[in-house]
Design a protein around this motif. Structure first.
Motif, mmCIF file in Angstrom:
data_model
loop_
_atom_site.group_PDB
_atom_site.id
_atom_site.type_symbol
_atom_site.label_atom_id
_atom_site.label_comp_id
_atom_site.label_asym_id
_atom_site.label_seq_id
_atom_site.Cartn_x
_atom_site.Cartn_y
_atom_site.Cartn_z
ATOM 1 N N VAL A 278 0.842 -1.197 0.000
ATOM 2 C CA VAL A 278 0.000 0.000 0.000
ATOM 3 C C VAL A 278 0.880 1.250 0.000
ATOM 4 O O VAL A 278 0.611 2.224 -0.719
ATOM 5 C CB VAL A 278 -0.951 0.012 1.206
ATOM 6 C CG1 VAL A 278 -1.843 1.242 1.174
ATOM 7 C CG2 VAL A 278 -1.786 -1.261 1.247
ATOM 8 N N GLN A 279 1.931 1.228 0.801
ATOM 9 C CA GLN A 279 2.866 2.348 0.819
ATOM 10 C C GLN A 279 3.464 2.568 -0.564
ATOM 11 O O GLN A 279 3.597 3.715 -1.026
ATOM 12 C CB GLN A 279 3.984 2.091 1.823
ATOM 13 C CG GLN A 279 3.536 1.991 3.266
ATOM 14 C CD GLN A 279 4.690 1.626 4.178
ATOM 15 O OE1 GLN A 279 5.781 2.215 4.115
ATOM 16 N NE2 GLN A 279 4.493 0.638 5.039
ATOM 17 N N ASP A 280 3.817 1.474 -1.232
ATOM 18 C CA ASP A 280 4.417 1.587 -2.555
ATOM 19 C C ASP A 280 3.426 2.167 -3.565
ATOM 20 O O ASP A 280 3.802 2.964 -4.427
ATOM 21 C CB ASP A 280 4.894 0.203 -3.016
ATOM 22 C CG ASP A 280 5.805 0.290 -4.216
ATOM 23 O OD1 ASP A 280 6.822 1.004 -4.144
ATOM 24 O OD2 ASP A 280 5.513 -0.354 -5.244
ATOM 25 N N GLU A 281 2.158 1.769 -3.445
ATOM 26 C CA GLU A 281 1.136 2.309 -4.337
ATOM 27 C C GLU A 281 0.985 3.818 -4.147
ATOM 28 O O GLU A 281 0.878 4.578 -5.127
ATOM 29 C CB GLU A 281 -0.202 1.607 -4.084
ATOM 30 C CG GLU A 281 -1.310 2.022 -5.039
ATOM 31 C CD GLU A 281 -2.598 1.238 -4.828
ATOM 32 O OE1 GLU A 281 -3.623 1.628 -5.423
ATOM 33 O OE2 GLU A 281 -2.572 0.228 -4.074
ATOM 34 N N ILE A 282 0.987 4.265 -2.892
ATOM 35 C CA ILE A 282 0.895 5.695 -2.606
ATOM 36 C C ILE A 282 2.142 6.418 -3.096
ATOM 37 O O ILE A 282 2.072 7.518 -3.659
ATOM 38 C CB ILE A 282 0.688 5.923 -1.098
ATOM 39 C CG1 ILE A 282 -0.670 5.372 -0.662
ATOM 40 C CG2 ILE A 282 0.797 7.410 -0.749
ATOM 41 C CD1 ILE A 282 -0.879 5.367 0.839
ATOM 42 N N ARG A 283 3.295 5.788 -2.914
ATOM 43 C CA ARG A 283 4.566 6.385 -3.327
ATOM 44 C C ARG A 283 4.594 6.709 -4.819
ATOM 45 O O ARG A 283 5.257 7.657 -5.255
ATOM 46 C CB ARG A 283 5.698 5.439 -2.950
ATOM 47 C CG ARG A 283 7.091 6.036 -3.010
ATOM 48 C CD ARG A 283 8.118 5.054 -2.468
ATOM 49 N NE ARG A 283 8.019 4.900 -1.017
ATOM 50 C CZ ARG A 283 7.659 3.782 -0.408
ATOM 51 N NH1 ARG A 283 7.330 2.702 -1.106
ATOM 52 N NH2 ARG A 283 7.608 3.728 0.917
ATOM 53 N N HIS A 284 3.868 5.921 -5.619
ATOM 54 C CA HIS A 284 3.871 6.103 -7.063
ATOM 55 C C HIS A 284 2.743 7.017 -7.560
ATOM 56 O O HIS A 284 2.593 7.208 -8.771
ATOM 57 C CB HIS A 284 3.784 4.745 -7.765
ATOM 58 C CG HIS A 284 5.077 3.975 -7.716
ATOM 59 N ND1 HIS A 284 5.406 3.142 -6.670
ATOM 60 C CD2 HIS A 284 6.129 3.937 -8.569
ATOM 61 C CE1 HIS A 284 6.585 2.605 -6.881
ATOM 62 N NE2 HIS A 284 7.059 3.079 -8.024
ATOM 63 N N LEU A 285 1.960 7.581 -6.631
ATOM 64 C CA LEU A 285 0.955 8.549 -7.035
ATOM 65 C C LEU A 285 1.616 9.849 -7.464
ATOM 66 O O LEU A 285 2.723 10.184 -7.016
ATOM 67 C CB LEU A 285 -0.008 8.830 -5.875
ATOM 68 C CG LEU A 285 -0.903 7.675 -5.407
ATOM 69 C CD1 LEU A 285 -1.650 8.098 -4.145
ATOM 70 C CD2 LEU A 285 -1.878 7.250 -6.488
ATOM 71 N N ALA A 286 0.943 10.624 -8.287
ATOM 72 C CA ALA A 286 1.476 11.906 -8.741
ATOM 73 C C ALA A 286 1.655 12.864 -7.567
ATOM 74 O O ALA A 286 0.773 12.977 -6.710
ATOM 75 C CB ALA A 286 0.526 12.516 -9.777
ATOM 76 N N GLY A 287 2.804 13.495 -7.515
ATOM 77 C CA GLY A 287 3.056 14.528 -6.508
ATOM 78 C C GLY A 287 3.601 14.030 -5.184
ATOM 79 O O GLY A 287 3.814 14.833 -4.275
ATOM 80 N N MET A 288 3.842 12.714 -5.069
ATOM 81 C CA MET A 288 4.359 12.188 -3.800
ATOM 82 C C MET A 288 5.892 12.157 -3.800
ATOM 83 O O MET A 288 6.507 11.745 -4.785
ATOM 84 C CB MET A 288 3.820 10.771 -3.562
ATOM 85 C CG MET A 288 2.294 10.682 -3.596
ATOM 86 S SD MET A 288 1.515 11.712 -2.329
ATOM 87 C CE MET A 288 -0.003 12.193 -3.169
ATOM 88 N N ASP A 289 6.492 12.588 -2.700
ATOM 89 C CA ASP A 289 7.951 12.634 -2.594
ATOM 90 C C ASP A 289 8.510 11.519 -1.725
ATOM 91 O O ASP A 289 9.551 10.946 -2.022
ATOM 92 C CB ASP A 289 8.407 13.984 -2.034
ATOM 93 C CG ASP A 289 8.101 15.131 -2.989
ATOM 94 O OD1 ASP A 289 8.142 14.906 -4.207
ATOM 95 O OD2 ASP A 289 7.828 16.239 -2.513
ATOM 96 N N ALA A 290 7.837 11.217 -0.611
ATOM 97 C CA ALA A 290 8.334 10.181 0.306
ATOM 98 C C ALA A 290 7.167 9.645 1.124
ATOM 99 O O ALA A 290 6.250 10.387 1.477
ATOM 100 C CB ALA A 290 9.408 10.735 1.217
ATOM 101 N N VAL A 291 7.221 8.351 1.428
ATOM 102 C CA VAL A 291 6.162 7.694 2.190
ATOM 103 C C VAL A 291 6.816 6.774 3.214
ATOM 104 O O VAL A 291 7.737 6.016 2.891
ATOM 105 C CB VAL A 291 5.235 6.859 1.275
ATOM 106 C CG1 VAL A 291 4.176 6.142 2.116
ATOM 107 C CG2 VAL A 291 4.580 7.735 0.223
ATOM 108 N N THR A 292 6.357 6.847 4.452
ATOM 109 C CA THR A 292 6.834 5.929 5.470
ATOM 110 C C THR A 292 5.736 5.712 6.507
ATOM 111 O O THR A 292 4.740 6.439 6.530
ATOM 112 C CB THR A 292 8.106 6.470 6.165
ATOM 113 O OG1 THR A 292 8.664 5.449 7.004
ATOM 114 C CG2 THR A 292 7.784 7.686 7.028
ATOM 115 N N VAL A 293 5.904 4.701 7.351
ATOM 116 C CA VAL A 293 4.930 4.407 8.390
ATOM 117 C C VAL A 293 5.631 4.377 9.731
ATOM 118 O O VAL A 293 6.685 3.776 9.880
ATOM 119 C CB VAL A 293 4.232 3.051 8.129
ATOM 120 C CG1 VAL A 293 3.462 2.598 9.369
ATOM 121 C CG2 VAL A 293 3.271 3.161 6.946
ATOM 122 N N LEU A 294 5.055 5.070 10.714
ATOM 123 C CA LEU A 294 5.536 5.016 12.085
ATOM 124 C C LEU A 294 4.613 4.092 12.857
ATOM 125 O O LEU A 294 3.421 4.381 12.990
ATOM 126 C CB LEU A 294 5.520 6.408 12.705
ATOM 127 C CG LEU A 294 5.900 6.506 14.181
ATOM 128 C CD1 LEU A 294 7.320 6.006 14.409
ATOM 129 C CD2 LEU A 294 5.741 7.936 14.682
#
Length: 218
Positions: free
Chosen positions: A202-218
């Motif tokens: 899911v993180q990877d899918e969000i990461r590849h959306l337009a306008g996304m720079d970085a995605v992580t989960v705490l």
């Protein structure tokens, strides 16, 4: 402050003399490590208020180092965390600041390696509990009690909706969301607490959306 269980009042199982100065500090270090996403090469830690005055005597330095090494509050390796960090090639330096902060137990951690850097500010609020109040200059409030999805993105229309749509299609419910930006049209940070874990795909899918720079989960 709301407590969910009696263990929030008693405090956590921990190594060290103080829930605020050791357990809370260890959780700040651990949160910074998770946000960074990997073991850093170098960490500069600036301590404020009570942390700055008593960090050696109360073990705040070894607790922060232990968290940065991914040790839990009850991990006995925390006692040797500074030595272990040196053995693993992690350079940790401490600096005391006289600047006034909103909370007396405040630590600013700057983590870096050859891939990049991040600055995290955390406060220890008592009973081993902590809050992350700033990431790279973006103000927020993360307790670490629930999964939190952090998305650094361009400040543009549709960005929040695109992320929310992915979560909805994956049947992940949003419990709380906040968006912080430094100025209009620049970078912004989404902090989304979810009722279900946000898995790597899911993180990877969000990461590849337009306008996304970085995605992580705490």
């Amino acid at each position: 402050m709301k407590y969910r269980t009696v263990f929030d009042i008693i405090g956590p199982i921990m190594i060290g003399p103080s829930s605020s100065h050791t357990a809370g500090a260890a959780r700040i270090g651990l949160a910074a490590r998770k946000i960074f996403g990997r073991k850093p090469d170098r960490v500069k830690i600036t301590l404020y208020g009570s942390f700055a005055k008593t960090y050696r005597g109360h073990g705040t330095d070894i607790a922060l180092a232990g968290g940065l090494l991914n040790f839990d509050t009850s991990d006995r390796r925390i006692i040797q965390a500074l030595e272990i960090a040196q053995e693993e090639g992690v350079e940790i330096t401490f600096e005391e600041s006289d600047d006034l902060t909103d909370h007396p137990n405040t630590a600013r951690l700057y983590l870096e390696d050859e891939k990049g850097s991040i600055e995290v500010v955390g406060v220890s609020i008592g009973g081993g509990k902590m809050e992350i109040i700033e990431i790279n200059g973006f103000e927020l409030k993360l307790t670490g009690n629930d999964p939190a999805l952090l998305v650094l993105h361009h400040d543009q229309y549709g960005a929040v909706a695109r992320v929310a749509t992915v979560l909805a299609l994956r049947q992940i419910n949003i419990g709380f969301m906040q968006v912080s930006r430094k100025e209009k049209g620049s970078q912004a940070l989404m902090s989304i607490e979810t009722d279900q874990p946000v898995d790597a795909d899911v993180q990877d899918e969000i990461r590849h959306l337009a306008g996304m720079d970085a995605v992580t989960v705490l």
